[in-house]
Design a protein around this motif. Structure first.
Motif, PDB file in Angstrom:
ATOM      1  N   LEU A  16       0.818  -1.213   0.000  1.00 42.29           N
ATOM      2  CA  LEU A  16       0.000   0.000   0.000  1.00 42.29           C
ATOM      3  C   LEU A  16       0.855   1.268   0.000  1.00 42.29           C
ATOM      4  CD1 LEU A  16      -2.881  -0.950   2.488  1.00 42.29           C
ATOM      5  CD2 LEU A  16      -2.724  -1.369   0.022  1.00 42.29           C
ATOM      6  N   ILE A  17       1.532   1.557   1.113  1.00 41.09           N
ATOM      7  CA  ILE A  17       2.378   2.737   1.246  1.00 41.09           C
ATOM      8  C   ILE A  17       3.658   2.298   1.949  1.00 41.09           C
ATOM      9  CG2 ILE A  17       2.589   5.048   2.266  1.00 41.09           C
ATOM     10  CD1 ILE A  17      -0.495   5.161   2.223  1.00 41.09           C
ATOM     11  N   LEU A 149      -6.304  12.580   5.995  1.00 44.23           N
ATOM     12  CA  LEU A 149      -5.161  11.705   5.745  1.00 44.23           C
ATOM     13  C   LEU A 149      -5.204  11.134   4.334  1.00 44.23           C
ATOM     14  CD1 LEU A 149      -2.635  10.440   7.034  1.00 44.23           C
ATOM     15  CD2 LEU A 149      -4.071   8.537   7.791  1.00 44.23           C
ATOM     16  N   PHE A 150      -6.396  10.840   3.850  1.00 42.04           N
ATOM     17  CA  PHE A 150      -6.560  10.337   2.486  1.00 42.04           C
ATOM     18  C   PHE A 150      -5.954  11.315   1.475  1.00 42.04           C
ATOM     19  CE2 PHE A 150      -9.351  10.529  -1.354  1.00 42.04           C
ATOM     20  CZ  PHE A 150      -8.939   9.340  -1.946  1.00 42.04           C
ATOM     21  N   TYR A 151      -6.300  12.591   1.578  1.00 44.33           N
ATOM     22  CA  TYR A 151      -5.787  13.572   0.626  1.00 44.33           C
ATOM     23  C   TYR A 151      -4.305  13.851   0.846  1.00 44.33           C
ATOM     24  CZ  TYR A 151     -10.462  14.374  -1.120  1.00 44.33           C
ATOM     25  OH  TYR A 151     -11.691  14.199  -1.714  1.00 44.33           O
ATOM     26  N   ASN A 152      -3.873  13.813   2.094  1.00 44.41           N
ATOM     27  CA  ASN A 152      -2.449  13.987   2.393  1.00 44.41           C
ATOM     28  C   ASN A 152      -1.621  12.914   1.693  1.00 44.41           C
ATOM     29  OD1 ASN A 152       0.039  13.320   3.935  1.00 44.41           O
ATOM     30  ND2 ASN A 152      -0.598  14.982   5.282  1.00 44.41           N
ATOM     31  N   GLY A 157       1.427  10.240  -2.536  1.00 44.38           N
ATOM     32  CA  GLY A 157       1.431   9.022  -3.346  1.00 44.38           C
ATOM     33  C   GLY A 157       1.954   9.211  -4.749  1.00 44.38           C
ATOM     34  N   LYS A 158       1.967  10.443  -5.223  1.00 43.00           N
ATOM     35  CA  LYS A 158       2.484  10.702  -6.572  1.00 43.00           C
ATOM     36  C   LYS A 158       3.948  10.308  -6.703  1.00 43.00           C
ATOM     37  CE  LYS A 158      -0.784  14.487  -7.327  1.00 43.00           C
ATOM     38  NZ  LYS A 158      -0.962  15.947  -7.553  1.00 43.00           N
ATOM     39  N   MET A 164      -1.881   4.435  -3.792  1.00 50.48           N
ATOM     40  CA  MET A 164      -2.530   5.590  -3.180  1.00 50.48           C
ATOM     41  C   MET A 164      -3.067   6.539  -4.239  1.00 50.48           C
ATOM     42  SD  MET A 164      -3.273   6.642  -0.121  1.00 50.48           S
ATOM     43  CE  MET A 164      -4.762   7.578  -0.518  1.00 50.48           C
ATOM     44  N   THR A 165      -2.429   6.632  -5.387  1.00 50.31           N
ATOM     45  CA  THR A 165      -2.895   7.555  -6.426  1.00 50.31           C
ATOM     46  C   THR A 165      -4.184   7.060  -7.086  1.00 50.31           C
ATOM     47  OG1 THR A 165      -1.559   6.489  -8.154  1.00 50.31           O
ATOM     48  CG2 THR A 165      -0.539   8.304  -6.924  1.00 50.31           C
ATOM     49  N   LYS A 166      -4.463   5.767  -6.958  1.00 50.53           N
ATOM     50  CA  LYS A 166      -5.633   5.187  -7.630  1.00 50.53           C
ATOM     51  C   LYS A 166      -6.769   4.840  -6.676  1.00 50.53           C
ATOM     52  CE  LYS A 166      -2.397   3.065 -10.880  1.00 50.53           C
ATOM     53  NZ  LYS A 166      -1.760   1.779 -11.293  1.00 50.53           N
ATOM     54  N   ALA A 167      -6.484   4.762  -5.377  1.00 46.58           N
ATOM     55  CA  ALA A 167      -7.481   4.299  -4.408  1.00 46.58           C
ATOM     56  C   ALA A 167      -8.599   5.322  -4.236  1.00 46.58           C
ATOM     57  CB  ALA A 167      -6.810   4.037  -3.063  1.00 46.58           C
ATOM     58  N   SER A 168      -9.833   4.815  -4.116  1.00 47.80           N
ATOM     59  CA  SER A 168     -10.952   5.667  -3.730  1.00 47.80           C
ATOM     60  C   SER A 168     -10.894   5.875  -2.223  1.00 47.80           C
ATOM     61  CB  SER A 168     -12.275   5.001  -4.098  1.00 47.80           C
ATOM     62  OG  SER A 168     -12.474   3.820  -3.299  1.00 47.80           O
ATOM     63  N   PHE A 169     -11.664   6.827  -1.715  1.00 51.04           N
ATOM     64  CA  PHE A 169     -11.670   7.030  -0.273  1.00 51.04           C
ATOM     65  C   PHE A 169     -12.143   5.770   0.443  1.00 51.04           C
ATOM     66  CE2 PHE A 169     -14.027   7.892   3.635  1.00 51.04           C
ATOM     67  CZ  PHE A 169     -12.984   8.374   4.416  1.00 51.04           C
ATOM     68  N   THR A 170     -13.157   5.103  -0.080  1.00 48.49           N
ATOM     69  CA  THR A 170     -13.668   3.892   0.569  1.00 48.49           C
ATOM     70  C   THR A 170     -12.608   2.808   0.624  1.00 48.49           C
ATOM     71  OG1 THR A 170     -15.934   4.394  -0.146  1.00 48.49           O
ATOM     72  CG2 THR A 170     -15.464   2.120   0.491  1.00 48.49           C
ATOM     73  N   ASP A 171     -11.874   2.628  -0.481  1.00 47.62           N
ATOM     74  CA  ASP A 171     -10.775   1.650  -0.493  1.00 47.62           C
ATOM     75  C   ASP A 171      -9.728   2.022   0.552  1.00 47.62           C
ATOM     76  OD1 ASP A 171     -11.927   0.277  -2.566  1.00 47.62           O
ATOM     77  OD2 ASP A 171     -10.757   1.295  -4.122  1.00 47.62           O
ATOM     78  N   PHE A 172      -9.382   3.291   0.582  1.00 46.56           N
ATOM     79  CA  PHE A 172      -8.382   3.774   1.534  1.00 46.56           C
ATOM     80  C   PHE A 172      -8.830   3.517   2.961  1.00 46.56           C
ATOM     81  CE2 PHE A 172      -7.296   7.285   4.408  1.00 46.56           C
ATOM     82  CZ  PHE A 172      -5.912   7.236   4.396  1.00 46.56           C
ATOM     83  N   PHE A 173     -10.055   3.849   3.268  1.00 44.38           N
ATOM     84  CA  PHE A 173     -10.556   3.688   4.634  1.00 44.38           C
ATOM     85  C   PHE A 173     -10.536   2.226   5.053  1.00 44.38           C
ATOM     86  CE2 PHE A 173     -13.861   2.843   7.742  1.00 44.38           C
ATOM     87  CZ  PHE A 173     -13.584   3.785   8.717  1.00 44.38           C
TER      88      PHE A 173
END
Length: 299
Positions: A16-17, A149-152, A157-158, A164-173
């Motif tokens: 992931l990260i 944190l998602f937007y951070n 992620g770039k 992280m650049t492709k994940a939706s907020f729901t996926d991220f959460f």
């Protein structure tokens, strides 16, 4: 994508990260055991004057850094006044262009930013049994924390995470924010529990982000009293105005390299989670976790 591994002594993963794991807690890949050993051995606490801002990431850390800088350092001249916020109030897991030895040069009072997951970890690194240093612990609604944190991390992620650049907020959460093995500094509720349960053992002032939004002057006055800084009501209002989100986004508080600022400020609002939580069960989970914790600790 190149590896970001910076030590052979932590459990490293690019899942992931990129992150390492120290003492069972995920931390950013650049925080190495060697760096923390340097802190443990060479950081010299000044218990009567040092102030530590502690937060779970994206809980109002930069806002509190700026409030304290304006409160304590507004009259500074020369090199200290010219330092970007990230160097004048350094993050003790990532002091970047500074060394641990450089922290000795900072004049009193020193102010530091920390995300450490427990007071026990900070005691081992910095306090060494001295429980008198002042700690300001800033809390924020975990639903808004997760959105911020998602937007951070999407911005970061770039360069460090294709996922992280492709994940939706729901996926991220669901995949990152709720996975204690990968989320930086552990799950939100464990971090909060660790700190709130120790607030009568250590010298801790708890500040809620939402209260800062609702009445900045009132909260800034509380902070001033806690750190022993005497100021007038007029000065408190000036600090509240100068450190408001609208004001700080216009100022040059951050480093700029190759035309890119290292600021991760976005909206600074309460309730943005309503625009992001698609799964009502996810929102309900975090709301109930927060309510239970706040009730337990009388926050």
């Amino acid at each position: 994508m190149a590896t970001f591994k910076q030590s052979e002594d932590y459990d490293y993963s690019e899942y992931l990260i990129p992150h390492g794991t120290i003492n069972g807690v995920a931390i950013p890949f650049f925080t190495t055991p060697e760096f923390r050993l340097d802190l443990r051995q060479n950081f010299k606490l000044r218990p009567e004057s040092d102030i530590f801002i502690v937060t779970y990431p994206k809980s109002g850390t930069t806002w509190m850094q700026n409030i304290l800088r304006e409160m304590l350092f507004a009259e500074e001249k020369g090199e200290w006044a010219d330092l970007p916020l990230t160097d004048r109030v350094p993050w003790l897991d990532h002091i970047r262009d500074m060394s641990v030895g450089d922290l000795e040069r900072l004049p009193n009072p020193r102010v530091f930013k920390c995300h450490n997951h427990s007071p026990q970890e900070m005691d081992e690194l910095f306090f060494k049994g001295d429980k008198t240093p002042r700690i300001i612990y800033v809390l924020r609604d975990p639903r808004d924390v997760s959105v911020s944190l998602f937007y951070n991390l999407q911005k970061a992620g770039k360069t460090i995470s294709d996922w992280m650049t492709k994940a939706s907020f729901t996926d991220f959460f669901k995949t990152y924010f709720r996975d204690e093995k990968v989320v930086f500094y552990g799950p939100w509720e464990k971090h909060v529990e660790n700190w709130l349960s120790a607030r009568h053992e250590y010298n801790i002032l708890v500040v809620r982000y939402e209260d800062l939004i609702a009445d900045s002057s009132k909260e800034i006055a509380r902070i001033a009293t806690f750190i022993g800084w005497d100021c007038s009501a007029e000065r408190v209002r000036e600090i509240a105005d100068k450190t408001s989100f609208a004001s700080v986004t216009k100022e040059k508080l951050f480093k700029v390299e190759n035309g890119v600022s290292d600021s991760f400020l976005r909206k600074g609002v309460v309730g943005d989670w309503e625009n992001h939580f698609v799964d009502v069960e996810d929102e309900k989970l975090m709301r109930e976790i927060a309510e239970e914790l706040f009730k337990k600790h009388g926050v």
